[in-house]
Motif scaffolding. Structure first.
Motif, PDB file in Angstrom:
ATOM      1  N   ASP A  75      17.696  22.011  43.314  1.00  0.00           N
ATOM      2  CA  ASP A  75      18.489  21.120  42.590  1.00  0.00           C
ATOM      3  C   ASP A  75      17.790  20.134  41.474  1.00  0.00           C
ATOM      4  O   ASP A  75      18.007  19.673  40.462  1.00  0.00           O
ATOM      5  CB  ASP A  75      19.582  20.571  43.370  1.00  0.00           C
ATOM      6  N   GLN A  76      16.671  19.321  42.355  1.00  0.00           N
ATOM      7  CA  GLN A  76      15.528  18.492  41.587  1.00  0.00           C
ATOM      8  C   GLN A  76      15.041  19.224  40.427  1.00  0.00           C
ATOM      9  O   GLN A  76      14.954  18.925  39.266  1.00  0.00           O
ATOM     10  CB  GLN A  76      14.747  18.093  42.424  1.00  0.00           C
TER      11      GLN A  76
ATOM     12  N   ARG B 230      13.133  27.030  33.109  1.00  0.00           N
ATOM     13  CA  ARG B 230      14.242  26.562  33.597  1.00  0.00           C
ATOM     14  C   ARG B 230      15.425  27.647  33.702  1.00  0.00           C
ATOM     15  O   ARG B 230      16.094  27.869  34.611  1.00  0.00           O
ATOM     16  CB  ARG B 230      14.874  25.446  32.758  1.00  0.00           C
TER      17      ARG B 230
ATOM     18  N   ARG C 103      17.488  22.623  52.568  1.00  0.00           N
ATOM     19  CA  ARG C 103      17.494  22.533  51.115  1.00  0.00           C
ATOM     20  C   ARG C 103      16.942  23.848  50.456  1.00  0.00           C
ATOM     21  O   ARG C 103      15.750  24.213  50.979  1.00  0.00           O
ATOM     22  CB  ARG C 103      17.018  21.404  50.439  1.00  0.00           C
TER      23      ARG C 103
ATOM     24  N   LEU D 278      16.049  21.557  38.465  1.00  0.00           N
ATOM     25  CA  LEU D 278      17.066  21.960  37.460  1.00  0.00           C
ATOM     26  C   LEU D 278      17.625  20.628  36.779  1.00  0.00           C
ATOM     27  O   LEU D 278      17.626  20.588  35.628  1.00  0.00           O
ATOM     28  CB  LEU D 278      18.217  22.681  38.134  1.00  0.00           C
ATOM     29  N   GLU D 279      17.775  19.618  37.646  1.00  0.00           N
ATOM     30  CA  GLU D 279      18.208  18.339  37.044  1.00  0.00           C
ATOM     31  C   GLU D 279      17.316  17.412  36.480  1.00  0.00           C
ATOM     32  O   GLU D 279      17.854  16.906  35.394  1.00  0.00           O
ATOM     33  CB  GLU D 279      19.142  17.633  38.150  1.00  0.00           C
ATOM     34  N   SER D 280      16.219  17.396  37.085  1.00  0.00           N
ATOM     35  CA  SER D 280      15.222  16.041  36.263  1.00  0.00           C
ATOM     36  C   SER D 280      13.965  16.652  36.093  1.00  0.00           C
ATOM     37  O   SER D 280      13.133  15.733  35.762  1.00  0.00           O
ATOM     38  CB  SER D 280      15.239  15.114  37.576  1.00  0.00           C
TER      39      SER D 280
ATOM     40  N   ASP E  61      10.903  18.694  34.081  1.00  0.00           N
ATOM     41  CA  ASP E  61      10.825  19.471  32.833  1.00  0.00           C
ATOM     42  C   ASP E  61       9.883  20.588  33.039  1.00  0.00           C
ATOM     43  O   ASP E  61       8.724  20.364  33.209  1.00  0.00           O
ATOM     44  CB  ASP E  61      10.033  18.278  31.782  1.00  0.00           C
TER      45      ASP E  61
ATOM     46  N   VAL F 192      17.562  29.299  36.832  1.00  0.00           N
ATOM     47  CA  VAL F 192      18.925  29.333  36.678  1.00  0.00           C
ATOM     48  C   VAL F 192      19.313  30.900  36.943  1.00  0.00           C
ATOM     49  O   VAL F 192      20.226  30.998  37.881  1.00  0.00           O
ATOM     50  CB  VAL F 192      19.522  29.113  35.141  1.00  0.00           C
TER      51      VAL F 192
END
Length: 242
Positions: free
Chosen positions: A123-124, A136, A25, A126-128, A130, A140
């Motif tokens: 992925d964690q 962020r 990952r 970006l998604e969950s 703060d 990206v």
């Protein structure tokens, strides 16, 4: 020059987006901030550029102070500039973000204004998670740069270390691109691209399964220490498009 047209003065910081592959990952190095603003929040390693310091030197110092990594491994390049307005509650602050692509390296210890430092799946993050400031958005942008970079350059091998199998290299592409690749098709493209890989003549040993050939980057594809790679893959290894 009139007073109204005098150049603006504001602090400059650096931020480092360090990416590596852990357990197949893509991971990013984050610190837990020890001071305000955003105390207790996750953030990219970084801080203010000191007088007389260049940007790369500031990035290396901040990474060492906040994560214990005294010598930056892998490939470092400037990603972009962000701000100065609207990104820091203390006022106008311009940050120059850097992208670090590296083989997995241990985070020794948090320090300076970091309470903790560690690797987190991208992925964690970006998604969950703060993230503080505008980190962020910086992450990206760094992810898109990394995805594009390994299409046209040999830098995917930077994640692998000195020698690696084609399967290990394929794992890097899959982790960065976030998709599965056909093993035979990838092997054909990677080994058939001129100026990319060379067979070391050695095989893996001690692993389960059949031994596999070990490869390395050809000399012309190796970036000089501290310098961006100028090697270009022709044809490129294009990521699958939806």
């Amino acid at each position: 020059m009139s007073e109204s047209s005098a150049p603006a003065r504001f602090p400059v910081t650096v931020d480092v987006v360090a990416l590596t592959v852990v357990n197949e990952r893509l991971n990013v190095l984050l610190i837990t901030r020890l001071i305000e603003p955003f105390r207790g929040s996750l953030a990219l390693p970084g801080g203010f550029v000191l007088p007389g310091e260049d940007l790369v030197g500031a990035a290396a110092r901040e990474l060492a102070e906040e994560t214990g990594v005294a010598r930056m491994p892998g490939h470092l390049e400037q990603l972009g500039s962000y701000g100065p307005g609207g990104r820091d509650p203390r006022g106008d602050v311009l940050t120059v973000a850097h992208l670090l692509l590296a083989p997995n390296f241990p985070v020794l210890a948090a320090g300076s204004d970091a309470e903790h430092a560690g690797w987190y799946p991208v992925d964690q993050a970006l998604e969950s998670l703060d993230l503080a400031f505008d980190h962020r958005q910086i992450l990206v942008d760094a992810l898109e740069r990394a995805k594009s970079k390994i299409e046209y350059s040999p830098l995917a091998a930077v994640f692998c270390g000195e020698e690696f199998t084609v399967a290990q290299l394929r794992g890097v592409y899959e982790a960065v691109w976030g998709t599965r690749l056909d093993p035979r098709n990838f092997h054909r493209k990677a080994t058939g691209t001129a100026g990319f890989l060379e067979d070391t003549g050695r095989m893996t040993t001690g692993d389960t399964g059949r031994p596999a050939a070990l490869f390395r980057l050809v000399d012309a594809a190796r970036p000089a220490p501290g310098q961006p790679t100028r090697a270009v893959l022709n044809p490129p290894l294009m990521r699958p498009r939806p």
